[in-house]
Design a protein around this motif. Structure first.
Motif: not given
Length: 414
Positions: A209-221
């Protein structure tokens, strides 16, 4: 749970399949309202969530990629009632706790008895420390009981040989336990729910759910759940249970992400070995964790694997064919067979609120605050509406983790 594992036991943890599990979930902030809103939509009969877009659920694919746990291996089960637990502790740990309660020992005793190893440790001492550390992972994070400070020694019986331990389907055991806890959470008399496994549920929600997702500026791990270990911005995310309910009703049909792991950015961090046997994710089999047995039903959520969704059929007498018929999706408009959504509207529970209540709440919110959750970039967050609005009556849970507040109305089983 204890701190990061010592490098001296890394080889043992890797062989047993627990090295990466020791590093996940640290710093993950649980959102009680978000988890409450999802459990309200959980259907114990099918082990799926009911949303306007259809059925969806947490599958073996999610456990495999989120936790990096093996899902294709031996069943985690066995007979443990007649075990001499004192003798088991002495043989495998080299020490016996003063108090063994029905096969359970205190996690604090493990932490006190097995301090951080040093270079002077013998090979046997390192092996015992590794067993104690894995027990803390299982009892403190993966599969805790309600006490949150006890762990059953039945898990120790699976750690006699680390190579053999690595061949168990630990992911299936974790998913079976999560299913059982969520089913219990929907019952009127349920007072508690485990907190740690809910990190898997919350991470699943954020990927879908993109509308319930916090913003994270790091790359995926990888494992993917470690994305939420980084600092995140929760600004403009909905904080009220009523707002989350309304967003799920209004936006999930259009914005639910069926195959988030197909994103090339995410795909790039997943080791190839985890993508070699997708059939292990698609099997319709019982998930077993000792006495816990819950059904894995991927045939109800084939769109999560990139296949067209038909109307689910009843189990056939020939139970040898566990993999459902899978038809690739040619265009998004044909993600389901034509008959599926009309069938689901009749037999499912796609909306928590009635049409009149949803329209009334949306009208009130727009009058007071403007449009709810306007269009934004994928990783942006949504505005929270702080006003109190009418909602279904709730029953309040106390929990060892977040507070869960399922609503009372339920639909008839399919």
């Amino acid at each position: 749970m204890t701190g990061p594992p010592s490098p001296l036991i890394e080889d043992y943890l890797r062989e047993a399949g627990f090295w990466h599990v020791a590093m996940i979930g640290r710093g993950c902030k649980l959102d009680p309202k978000l988890i409450s809103a999802l459990i309200e939509r959980w259907r114990p009969e099918m082990h799926t969530f009911h949303l306007p877009c259809g059925e969806c659920t947490i599958t073996l694919e999610d456990v495999h990629l989120q936790f990096r746990l093996p899902v294709n291996g031996d069943t985690v089960t066995g007979f443990v009632h007649s075990a001499d637990w004192g003798a088991v502790c002495y043989e495998l740990l080299g020490a016996i706790p003063d108090n063994i309660n029905g096969g359970r020992i205190e996690i604090g005793w493990l932490q006190d008895t097995f301090p951080e190893p040093d270079d002077d440790y013998t090979e046997l001492e390192k092996i015992r420390y590794a067993r104690a550390y894995i027990l803390q992972i299982i009892g403190g994070y993966l599969m805790p009981d309600l006490s949150r400070n006890l762990v059953h020694l039945r898990w120790l019986l699976k750690l006699v040989d680390f190579r053999v331990a690595g061949e168990f389907s630990w992911g299936s055991a974790v998913l079976a336990t999560l299913y059982r806890e969520m089913c219990w959470a929907t019952q009127p008399n349920k007072a508690k729910i485990e907190g740690c496994r809910l990190s898997l549920l919350q991470s699943w929600v954020r990927f879908r759910f993109p509308f319930l997702r916090p913003r994270v500026d790091h790359l995926y791990t990888f494992p993917l759940i470690t994305r939420w270990n980084h600092s995140a911005s929760y600004a403009r995310l909905p904080t009220c249970l009523e707002d989350i309910r309304l967003l799920l009703d209004q936006r999930s049909e259009a914005q639910f992400q069926w195959t988030p792991y197909e994103d090339p950015v995410i795909r790039a961090v997943i080791p190839d070995e985890y993508l070699q046997n997708p059939n292990a994710w698609h099997v319709k089999v019982p998930l077993v964790n000792f006495a816990i047995v819950e059904m894995h039903q991927p045939d109800r959520v084939l769109r999560q694997f990139g296949f067209r969704q038909p109307i689910p059929v009843a189990p056939q007498e020939d139970r040898c064919d566990y993999i459902p018929t899978r038809e690739p999706i040619i265009v998004p408009e044909l993600a389901c067979v034509p008959e599926y959504m009309p069938w689901f509207r009749i037999h499912g529970k796609p909306y928590l609120l009635s049409e009149e209540e949803r329209q009334r709440q949306l009208h009130v919110q727009r009058e007071r605050r403007g449009p709810l959750n306007p269009r934004r970039r994928e990783d942006d967050t949504s505005p929270s509406t702080a006003h109190t609005i009418t909602r279904p009556k709730n029953r309040t849970y106390t929990s060892t983790g977040p507070t869960v507040q399922p609503s009372t109305p339920t639909a008839q089983p399919l």
